[in-house]
Every structure is written in C-alpha cells, then in structure tokens.
Motif scaffolding. Sequence first.
Motif, mmCIF file in Angstrom:
data_model
loop_
_atom_site.group_PDB
_atom_site.id
_atom_site.type_symbol
_atom_site.label_atom_id
_atom_site.label_comp_id
_atom_site.label_asym_id
_atom_site.label_seq_id
_atom_site.Cartn_x
_atom_site.Cartn_y
_atom_site.Cartn_z
ATOM 1 N N ARG A 1 49.713 -9.746 16.576
ATOM 2 C CA ARG A 1 48.878 -9.591 17.766
ATOM 3 C C ARG A 1 47.509 -10.230 17.547
ATOM 4 O O ARG A 1 46.952 -10.865 18.444
ATOM 5 N N ILE B 1 47.858 -13.979 17.839
ATOM 6 C CA ILE B 1 47.918 -14.429 19.233
ATOM 7 C C ILE B 1 46.512 -14.564 19.792
ATOM 8 O O ILE B 1 46.172 -15.559 20.447
ATOM 9 N N LEU B 2 45.656 -13.574 19.539
ATOM 10 C CA LEU B 2 44.279 -13.608 20.021
ATOM 11 C C LEU B 2 43.501 -14.762 19.412
ATOM 12 O O LEU B 2 42.911 -15.584 20.122
ATOM 13 N N GLY C 1 44.972 -18.284 20.276
ATOM 14 C CA GLY C 1 44.657 -18.702 21.643
ATOM 15 C C GLY C 1 43.249 -19.245 21.742
ATOM 16 O O GLY C 1 43.022 -20.303 22.351
ATOM 17 N N CYS D 1 43.098 -22.655 20.060
ATOM 18 C CA CYS D 1 43.801 -23.685 20.830
ATOM 19 C C CYS D 1 42.973 -24.143 22.018
ATOM 20 O O CYS D 1 42.759 -25.353 22.214
ATOM 21 N N THR E 1 36.543 -20.431 27.085
ATOM 22 C CA THR E 1 37.627 -19.544 26.652
ATOM 23 C C THR E 1 37.115 -18.283 25.983
ATOM 24 O O THR E 1 37.772 -17.238 26.019
ATOM 25 N N ALA F 1 50.130 -9.380 25.310
ATOM 26 C CA ALA F 1 50.116 -10.709 24.699
ATOM 27 C C ALA F 1 49.936 -11.792 25.758
ATOM 28 O O ALA F 1 49.123 -12.715 25.598
ATOM 29 N N LEU F 2 50.689 -11.690 26.848
ATOM 30 C CA LEU F 2 50.550 -12.664 27.929
ATOM 31 C C LEU F 2 49.160 -12.597 28.556
ATOM 32 O O LEU F 2 48.562 -13.627 28.883
ATOM 33 N N VAL G 1 46.506 -14.431 26.334
ATOM 34 C CA VAL G 1 46.618 -15.898 26.340
ATOM 35 C C VAL G 1 46.282 -16.474 27.709
ATOM 36 O O VAL G 1 45.549 -17.476 27.815
ATOM 37 N N GLN H 1 42.526 -16.319 28.359
ATOM 38 C CA GLN H 1 41.841 -17.384 27.622
ATOM 39 C C GLN H 1 42.052 -18.730 28.297
ATOM 40 O O GLN H 1 41.131 -19.557 28.364
ATOM 41 N N PHE H 2 43.251 -18.937 28.810
ATOM 42 C CA PHE H 2 43.587 -20.193 29.486
ATOM 43 C C PHE H 2 42.783 -20.367 30.775
ATOM 44 O O PHE H 2 42.171 -21.419 31.008
#
Length: 270
Positions: free
Chosen positions: A16, A19-20, A23, A26, A135, A172-173, A176, A179-180
């Motif tokens: 987890r 993922i944070l 993201g 990225c 982000t 999780a979704l 991300v 951030q997107f």
Amino acid sequence: MQSFTDYFATIPSAHRALILAGGIACFWAWESVTPLFGTTYRKGAHALVNVFFTVTTIVVNFGLAFLLLRASEWAVAHDFGVLYWLPPRPLWLGAIVGLLLLDLVSAWLAHVVSHHVRPLWKLHLVHHSDTHVDTTTANRHHPGESVVRFTFTALAVVVTGAPLWMVFLYQALSVVLSQFNHANIRLPAALDRALSWVIVSPDMHKVHHHYALPHTDSNFGNIFSIWDRLFGTFRTIDRRELVYGIDTHLDPREHESIPALLTMPFRPRP
C-alpha cells in the motif's frame, strides 16, 4: 478473480505504501515532461509542505484503520448494505457496483458536504489554498479533514456492505486516481474529454481548483465522473483560464507555511 480479491483482502502495508509513493514518483516525473503549467514555482519546497500533510493523513488513517475493519466485518456478518440487497450477480459486476457506491459516499458526498458545511469548509480550505496544484496536492488535507473523510469512508463501507478486499481496492484506486487528476500534466484535449466520461480526468478536476465560484463548487468526484454528471455538478472551463487557489486566501504567507495551514481553519477572516 478470486486470487485478485484474495490479494487485496490481505494486501501488505508495504504494498500500500508502494502504491502511494510509486504514484507520486510516476506523476512527478510525468509533470516534468508535459506540464500543463510551467514549473516556475519552487517545486521542491512546495512538495515538502504537501508531503507533511500526506504524512499526517497516513497517521490518521493508520490510527483509525481498525474502524474500517470492524465496519466491513459487521456489514459482512450481518448481510447489511446495498450489495446484499441486490439480486445475485457475477463477482466482477458486484465489484463495479461496490466501487461506484464507495466513491459516491466516501468521496463525492464527503466532498460536497465539506463545501457546504462551514466548519468542514474551513478545514477543506487547506486543500484549496494551494496555488500550484500538482500531484502532491492530492493528499494536502488538514488532519481534521482527514478524520472527516475517514468517517465518511467508514459510513460508505457500511452502506455499501463492502468486504475488506473491496475497501482496500477502492483505497488503492482512490490514491492513484487522485494523484493523476491533480497532476500538473497536459493531456491532449480530446483524450481528456473522453476520459472524463468515465473517470475524473486532470482537466475536469482542475476546474474544481479554480479560485472562484461557481467553479470551486463543481466537479466533486474522485474516481468516477458519473456522480457529477448525474447530480448536475459537472462544469468545464478552458484550461488556459484556470487560476488556482481560493479567492479568500491568496496571500502566500497563508498557504505556503505549515504552521499557517494548520491554524488556517481556526483563524477568523479579517
């Protein structure tokens, strides 16, 4: 599908965290390649402020995580929630319905309430006061707002009847996609518009960060754009007209200092 749900039901904390952090890394790199607005601000110093609030959000969520676990366990044990009241359906379809409902209550509804209940709006100002949305802005939330958002998430779990794997998948979704859609990236306009029919695209969410009404009170969605379109809160604006921040707090001394941001909700306006 079963192995997928098993993974998210027991997803390690390290995954987890990855993922944070992954993201942010990225989209931070993406911003450097195709920025929507030139990065003339002090990107590193700006990020440090927002990372501080990311850490406080993590601390709040970690400290209250047992409540989500208990809420999910109770709903599953008592067959309570919308997912249990609907006719039988394939697991994949139940996942879509569940994610939509979690997004409606824990994100869209929480966001709308935060804009229309004055004490909650004062907490939410910390997020909106950022005049250089990128982000790192995604997790710029006052600790008090983090508690409010967590409360709505727990409510969403009970109302939906979401099992634990669905809760972790949604989170999780949410991380991300947030951030997107906050990222300072320039997508082709046609692609952004196409994405905004399904998910909250960068251009769609940036409208919400425009500094003045009525645009500030629009596009409340986090993952799915359907709720804003359905409830009439969807708006557009030419990306060239965007001005970030909030018109009542444009002084950099208010929104570029951690102590000032922590006390912002409690200071009377002059």
